[in-house]
Design an enzyme around this catalytic site. Structure first.
Site, PDB file in Angstrom:
ATOM      1  CE  LYS A  74      -4.679   0.464   0.829  1.00  0.00           C
ATOM      2  NZ  LYS A  74      -5.619   0.041   0.205  1.00  0.00           N
ATOM      3  N   GLY A 172     -23.598   3.650   5.485  1.00  0.00           N
ATOM      4  CA  GLY A 172     -22.846   4.198   4.395  1.00  0.00           C
ATOM      5  C   GLY A 172     -23.611   3.955   2.957  1.00  0.00           C
ATOM      6  CE1 TYR A 173     -28.365   3.241  -0.534  1.00  0.00           C
ATOM      7  CE2 TYR A 173     -28.465   5.534  -1.584  1.00  0.00           C
ATOM      8  CZ  TYR A 173     -29.005   4.213  -1.686  1.00  0.00           C
ATOM      9  OH  TYR A 173     -29.931   3.659  -2.280  1.00  0.00           O
ATOM     10  N   GLY A 174     -22.574   5.080   0.000  1.00  0.00           N
ATOM     11  CA  GLY A 174     -21.667   5.596  -1.128  1.00  0.00           C
ATOM     12  C   GLY A 174     -21.509   4.632  -2.073  1.00  0.00           C
ATOM     13  CG  ASN A 175     -18.403   4.582  -4.928  1.00  0.00           C
ATOM     14  OD1 ASN A 175     -18.978   5.077  -5.766  1.00  0.00           O
ATOM     15  ND2 ASN A 175     -16.926   4.967  -4.723  1.00  0.00           N
ATOM     16  N   GLY A 177     -22.135   0.887  -0.430  1.00  0.00           N
ATOM     17  CA  GLY A 177     -23.451   0.770   0.106  1.00  0.00           C
ATOM     18  C   GLY A 177     -24.707   0.850  -0.636  1.00  0.00           C
TER      19      GLY A 177
HETATM   20  P1  NAD Z   1     -17.761   6.135  -0.182  1.00  0.00           P
HETATM   21  O1  NAD Z   1     -16.912   7.293  -0.079  1.00  0.00           O
HETATM   22  O2  NAD Z   1     -18.193   6.395  -1.763  1.00  0.00           O
HETATM   23  O3  NAD Z   1     -19.065   6.091   0.726  1.00  0.00           O
HETATM   24  C1  NAD Z   1     -18.797   5.981   2.106  1.00  0.00           C
HETATM   25  C2  NAD Z   1     -20.376   6.450   2.446  1.00  0.00           C
HETATM   26  O4  NAD Z   1     -20.337   6.595   4.148  1.00  0.00           O
HETATM   27  C3  NAD Z   1     -20.745   7.997   2.126  1.00  0.00           C
HETATM   28  O5  NAD Z   1     -22.174   7.801   1.847  1.00  0.00           O
HETATM   29  C4  NAD Z   1     -20.557   8.560   3.494  1.00  0.00           C
HETATM   30  O6  NAD Z   1     -21.347   9.957   3.457  1.00  0.00           O
HETATM   31  C5  NAD Z   1     -20.871   7.611   4.375  1.00  0.00           C
HETATM   32  N1  NAD Z   1     -20.649   7.685   5.847  1.00  0.00           N
HETATM   33  C6  NAD Z   1     -19.406   8.378   6.333  1.00  0.00           C
HETATM   34  N2  NAD Z   1     -19.669   8.592   7.731  1.00  0.00           N
HETATM   35  C7  NAD Z   1     -20.482   7.715   7.992  1.00  0.00           C
HETATM   36  C8  NAD Z   1     -21.472   7.470   9.419  1.00  0.00           C
HETATM   37  N3  NAD Z   1     -20.652   7.848  10.500  1.00  0.00           N
HETATM   38  N4  NAD Z   1     -22.451   6.902   9.288  1.00  0.00           N
HETATM   39  C9  NAD Z   1     -23.181   6.474   7.983  1.00  0.00           C
HETATM   40  N5  NAD Z   1     -22.446   6.773   6.851  1.00  0.00           N
HETATM   41  C10 NAD Z   1     -21.452   7.390   6.839  1.00  0.00           C
HETATM   42  O7  NAD Z   1     -16.741   5.161   0.021  1.00  0.00           O
HETATM   43  P2  NAD Z   1     -16.969   3.501  -0.650  1.00  0.00           P
HETATM   44  O8  NAD Z   1     -15.990   3.209  -1.763  1.00  0.00           O
HETATM   45  O9  NAD Z   1     -18.425   3.257  -0.714  1.00  0.00           O
HETATM   46  O10 NAD Z   1     -16.437   2.707   0.414  1.00  0.00           O
HETATM   47  C11 NAD Z   1     -16.908   2.620   1.624  1.00  0.00           C
HETATM   48  C12 NAD Z   1     -15.948   1.716   2.680  1.00  0.00           C
HETATM   49  O11 NAD Z   1     -15.769   0.462   1.965  1.00  0.00           O
HETATM   50  C13 NAD Z   1     -14.520   2.282   3.102  1.00  0.00           C
HETATM   51  O12 NAD Z   1     -14.236   1.781   4.309  1.00  0.00           O
HETATM   52  C14 NAD Z   1     -13.892   1.640   2.008  1.00  0.00           C
HETATM   53  O13 NAD Z   1     -12.587   1.676   2.409  1.00  0.00           O
HETATM   54  C15 NAD Z   1     -14.290   0.159   1.914  1.00  0.00           C
HETATM   55  N6  NAD Z   1     -14.117  -0.510   0.563  1.00  0.00           N
HETATM   56  C16 NAD Z   1     -14.539   0.098  -0.682  1.00  0.00           C
HETATM   57  C17 NAD Z   1     -14.126  -0.787  -1.590  1.00  0.00           C
HETATM   58  C18 NAD Z   1     -14.591  -0.038  -2.984  1.00  0.00           C
HETATM   59  O14 NAD Z   1     -14.637  -0.947  -4.080  1.00  0.00           O
HETATM   60  N7  NAD Z   1     -15.018   1.151  -3.419  1.00  0.00           N
HETATM   61  C19 NAD Z   1     -13.755  -1.915  -1.744  1.00  0.00           C
HETATM   62  C20 NAD Z   1     -13.197  -2.728  -0.255  1.00  0.00           C
HETATM   63  C21 NAD Z   1     -13.644  -1.825   0.889  1.00  0.00           C
END
Ligand code: NAD
Length: 360
Positions: A74, A172-175, A177
């Site tokens: 990393k 978590g409602y991002g990528n 969720g």
């Molecule tokens: P993202 O930034 O797109 O989404 C994160 C979401 O969490 C956002 O909607 C944010 O508003 C929300 N959030 C932040 N704090 C919060 C809280 N206290 N309560 C509720 N929601 C909250 O990120 P992502 O790409 O969806 O990744 C999410 C997690 O998954 C991260 O920890 C990342 O390291 C892990 N992850 C992601 C991937 C991937 O393919 N993107 C792969 C493996 C692991």
């Protein structure tokens, strides 16, 4: 520096400094016995080498668990990703790490994206997680991580007797969720509560995801969805439900709130959303759980397929096969040795790395 060296690594740490533009960065190459390491480049003003080491080790285990021919590493760039000279810093970083490109392939992580990976490649340093136009597989658009979580869910469900009318809560409602919500909903499950960083919403009869997504896209928050009741972040985690998806941050469930968690199954989309000692408490309560590095490997599997020149279909196929087999193996080992799923998964992944180390 507070890093523990053990039987796996780290192999070495490369420090990068360029006084011309004040680039400060480091790469932790943890273990490359299984092949050139894949691991993201994190850009944040407070990123530390200790944090990056922890993430590098997680990649060693995740890549081995997923049977990828890749080790774990990393990198960290100490800078605010919103600054004006981001491209210059990334390009300088790319040139500086070219000398270890046989050992390390950078990918996107917090603060970096596919465009950054394209800059790195255009400097002559191989990277993964590239834009589609230059041979990348769009893992967020594909929902690779979410797809892996669904595969884990399918197998985990077989270890208990419910399938119909499952209710789901998503932190978590991002990528990750959002795609997980969509895919679970397609399986007939009911999403009853979701939260992003601005707050949470709850609706007993289930949220309409099309309408929710429209609201989220328009206002940038889920809290403006009209037909629901607001719910605080801490309360969301204690809603009675079948599946709780953790897709936000580390340490969502701790010793303080673990007793109140009423979910029957947890899907770990985020990295380390529950510390190992807290997972042990949950599993003792009878909750079905699968460690992050087993369940959320869909993204890195897609990156490895991209690097090998495979297609989107190849990636989905590999995610399905790998995660299903791994969930079964972890559940069986956990039951037969009477240990937590994390201890079982760690043992399996470590055995794979150590057996590869015999040949290097
Ligand atoms: P993202 O930034 O797109 O989404 C994160 C979401 O969490 C956002 O909607 C944010 O508003 C929300 N959030 C932040 N704090 C919060 C809280 N206290 N309560 C509720 N929601 C909250 O990120 P992502 O790409 O969806 O990744 C999410 C997690 O998954 C991260 O920890 C990342 O390291 C892990 N992850 C992601 C991937 C991937 O393919 N993107 C792969 C493996 C692991």
């Amino acid at each position: 520096m507070n890093i523990t060296y053990d039987e796996l690594g780290p192999s070495y740490i490369l420090n990068v400094y360029n006084p011309k533009n004040n680039l400060r960065a480091f790469v932790v190459v943890d273990n490359i016995a299984r092949g050139v390491a894949i691991g993201g480049t994190r850009m944040a003003s407070d990123v530390t080498v200790e944090e990056v080491f922890g993430l590098a080790r997680a990649m060693t285990l995740k890549n081995a668990m997923a049977d990828l021919k890749h080790g774990g590493a990393k990198s960290g760039i100490v800078a605010d990703p919103r600054i004006g000279n981001k491209e210059e810093l990334i390009r300088t970083f790319a040139r500086a790490i070219k000398c270890i490109n046989d050992h390390y392939l950078p990918g996107p992580d917090m603060g970096t994206d596919e465009t950054c990976m394209a800059w790195i490649k255009s400097e002559g340093t191989e990277s993964v997680g590239l834009p589609k136009e230059i041979g990348g597989l769009p893992l967020d658009e594909m929902g690779s991580t979410a797809y892996g979580l669904i595969c884990a869910y399918m197998i985990m469900s077989e270890y208990r007797s419910y399938i119909d009318h499952d209710t789901v809560v998503i932190q978590g409602y991002g990528n990750v969720g959002r795609k997980t919500a969509e895919m679970l909903s397609e399986q007939g499950l009911k999403i009853i509560a979701v939260a992003d960083s601005t707050g949470g919403i709850y609706k007993k009869d289930g949220l309409d995801l099309d309408e929710l997504n429209e609201v989220k896209d328009k206002h940038g928050t889920v809290t403006k969805y009209p037909y629901s009741v607001p719910i605080k972040h801490d309360k969301l985690l204690t809603i009675e439900c079948d599946v709780l998806v953790l897709a936000a941050r580390p340490n969502a469930i701790t010793m303080h709130n673990v007793a109140d968690v009423k979910a029957k199954m947890i899907l770990q989309g985020a990295n380390l959303p529950i510390a190992p000692e807290v997972e042990a408490v949950l599993e003792e309560k009878g909750l079905l759980n699968m460690p992050d590095f087993v369940a959320n490997a869909g993204g890195v599997i897609t990156a490895a397929v991209e690097y090998a020149g495979g297609s989107e279909d190849d990636a989905y196929r590999k995610i399905r096969k790998t995660i299903k087999n791994n969930v079964i193996e972890v559940m069986n080992r956990s039951t037969s040795e009477n240990i937590t799923t994390r201890k079982a998964a760690m043992k399996i992944a470590k055995e794979k790395v150590i057996s590869a180390m015999k040949y290097v």
